[in-house]
Scaffold this motif. Structure first.
Motif, PDB file in Angstrom:
ATOM      1  N   ARG A 196       1.364   4.374  -5.420  1.00 12.22           N
ATOM      2  CA  ARG A 196       2.612   3.990  -4.758  1.00 12.22           C
ATOM      3  C   ARG A 196       2.341   3.612  -3.304  1.00 12.22           C
ATOM      4  O   ARG A 196       1.340   3.994  -2.704  1.00 12.22           O
ATOM      5  CB  ARG A 196       3.606   5.162  -4.772  1.00 12.22           C
ATOM      6  CG  ARG A 196       4.030   5.660  -6.146  1.00 12.22           C
ATOM      7  CD  ARG A 196       4.938   4.697  -6.877  1.00 12.22           C
ATOM      8  NE  ARG A 196       6.164   4.414  -6.170  1.00 12.22           N
ATOM      9  CZ  ARG A 196       7.326   5.037  -6.399  1.00 12.22           C
ATOM     10  NH1 ARG A 196       7.394   5.995  -7.316  1.00 12.22           N
ATOM     11  NH2 ARG A 196       8.419   4.689  -5.740  1.00 12.22           N
ATOM     12  N   PHE A 197       3.302   2.885  -2.738  1.00  8.76           N
ATOM     13  CA  PHE A 197       3.272   2.555  -1.323  1.00  8.76           C
ATOM     14  C   PHE A 197       4.014   3.627  -0.531  1.00  8.76           C
ATOM     15  O   PHE A 197       5.011   4.192  -0.987  1.00  8.76           O
ATOM     16  CB  PHE A 197       3.939   1.202  -1.063  1.00  8.76           C
ATOM     17  CG  PHE A 197       3.149   0.014  -1.544  1.00  8.76           C
ATOM     18  CD1 PHE A 197       1.909  -0.282  -1.010  1.00  8.76           C
ATOM     19  CD2 PHE A 197       3.666  -0.819  -2.532  1.00  8.76           C
ATOM     20  CE1 PHE A 197       1.177  -1.376  -1.450  1.00  8.76           C
ATOM     21  CE2 PHE A 197       2.945  -1.918  -2.984  1.00  8.76           C
ATOM     22  CZ  PHE A 197       1.708  -2.200  -2.436  1.00  8.76           C
ATOM     23  N   TYR A 198       3.513   3.889   0.684  1.00 14.66           N
ATOM     24  CA  TYR A 198       4.181   4.772   1.642  1.00 14.66           C
ATOM     25  C   TYR A 198       4.262   4.039   2.980  1.00 14.66           C
ATOM     26  O   TYR A 198       3.347   3.281   3.336  1.00 14.66           O
ATOM     27  CB  TYR A 198       3.389   6.070   1.828  1.00 14.66           C
ATOM     28  CG  TYR A 198       3.336   6.955   0.596  1.00 14.66           C
ATOM     29  CD1 TYR A 198       4.236   8.001   0.432  1.00 14.66           C
ATOM     30  CD2 TYR A 198       2.373   6.738  -0.389  1.00 14.66           C
ATOM     31  CE1 TYR A 198       4.184   8.817  -0.693  1.00 14.66           C
ATOM     32  CE2 TYR A 198       2.314   7.549  -1.520  1.00 14.66           C
ATOM     33  CZ  TYR A 198       3.218   8.583  -1.666  1.00 14.66           C
ATOM     34  OH  TYR A 198       3.174   9.376  -2.789  1.00 14.66           O
ATOM     35  N   ASP A 199       5.348   4.261   3.724  1.00 15.26           N
ATOM     36  CA  ASP A 199       5.480   3.583   5.013  1.00 15.26           C
ATOM     37  C   ASP A 199       4.654   4.291   6.079  1.00 15.26           C
ATOM     38  O   ASP A 199       3.984   5.298   5.814  1.00 15.26           O
ATOM     39  CB  ASP A 199       6.946   3.430   5.412  1.00 15.26           C
ATOM     40  CG  ASP A 199       7.634   4.772   5.693  1.00 15.26           C
ATOM     41  OD1 ASP A 199       6.936   5.788   5.922  1.00 15.26           O
ATOM     42  OD2 ASP A 199       8.880   4.805   5.681  1.00 15.26           O
ATOM     43  N   VAL A 200       4.708   3.757   7.286  1.00 15.23           N
ATOM     44  CA  VAL A 200       3.889   4.281   8.384  1.00 15.23           C
ATOM     45  C   VAL A 200       4.175   5.762   8.635  1.00 15.23           C
ATOM     46  O   VAL A 200       3.270   6.535   8.976  1.00 15.23           O
ATOM     47  CB  VAL A 200       4.139   3.458   9.668  1.00 15.23           C
ATOM     48  CG1 VAL A 200       3.375   4.047  10.840  1.00 15.23           C
ATOM     49  CG2 VAL A 200       3.723   2.007   9.464  1.00 15.23           C
TER      50      VAL A 200
END
Length: 247
Positions: A196-200
């Motif tokens: 999955r993608f995670y933000d900063v």
């Protein structure tokens, strides 16, 4: 004057006869249902993260055509996930045809490995994405092996350098300004450890249905707060001898 002495001639060069008889489906499916879900998770979550943007394209399991020799040899290349930035994302595409996209190659690629593809993904494809595509960020992950995540970033010498995971085991995708990491959960009725993608800030980038559910939860919570506030106000008015029902 030769092109060696005339850089402008190189810039102005165009393929004399771009192939037109392109195949966009070789009839082969993804390795498993989990691979299909994993691909869609990456595509849908990036689209959700950038829902207000039309300056990118993201796709998966669709052919990328980059040379006439490749077409002649039917050397099909279809990354499981890829993203191209600074392009018109509203265009309809059956595949990614480099000479129809102003010479643009994918900026980010993710291959979802299996035991039968892992070696090719980490050698032949990695070399292609480094030396021909010059893809900035390349990642591999086996949806059945949560320890398999690896990634590379193209340095100033146009060579891949291995990415070092953070304390959570995530890898930074510079082009997308997002982390790639694992997440255990149930998606499309299958429970697994997904990529999955995670933000900063480390927040999970939600899928469209997850974002809708989160908004619904916020709306319910706000409604509950409003009801509680109204009840407190009514109680206070009664204490003051007022009838809240006639206000």
């Amino acid at each position: 004057m030769t092109t060696e002495n005339n850089p402008r001639a190189i810039l102005d060069w165009e393929h004399p006869t771009p192939p037109t008889d392109l195949i966009f489906d070789d009839g082969e499916s993804l390795e498993s249902n989990r691979h299909r879900i994993a691909m869609n998770v990456l595509i849908r979550s990036l689209q959700q993260a950038w829902i207000d943007r039309n300056d990118f394209f993201t796709g998966g399991n669709m052919f990328i055509y980059y040379s006439s020799a490749q077409v002649r040899n039917q050397d099909f290349r279809g990354p499981d996930f890829f993203a191209v930035l600074n392009v018109d994302g509203t265009n309809s595409r059956q595949g990614w045809v480099v000479w129809e996209e102003n010479g643009r190659y994918p900026d980010v690629i993710v291959e979802l490995m299996s035991p039968s593809t892992a070696k090719i993904d980490k050698t032949v494809k990695k070399d292609l994405y480094e030396q021909t595509f010059h893809t900035s960020d390349y990642f591999v992950y086996d949806p059945f092996d949560s320890t398999s995540l690896q990634g590379w970033h193209l340095d100033h010498n146009q060579q891949y350098q291995s990415l070092t995971p953070n304390e959570r085991g995530w890898l930074w995708c510079q082009k997308l300004s997002l982390w790639l990491g694992t997440y255990e959960g149930t998606i499309d009725r299958e429970t697994a450890i997904w990529l999955r993608f995670y933000d900063v800030a480390g927040n999970l980038v939600l899928l469209p249905d997850e974002a809708a559910a989160a908004l619904a939860q916020v709306a319910v919570a706000q409604a509950q707060v409003a009801v509680a506030q109204a009840a407190r106000l009514a109680a206070r008015l009664k204490e003051l001898g007022e009838n809240p029902d006639i206000l």
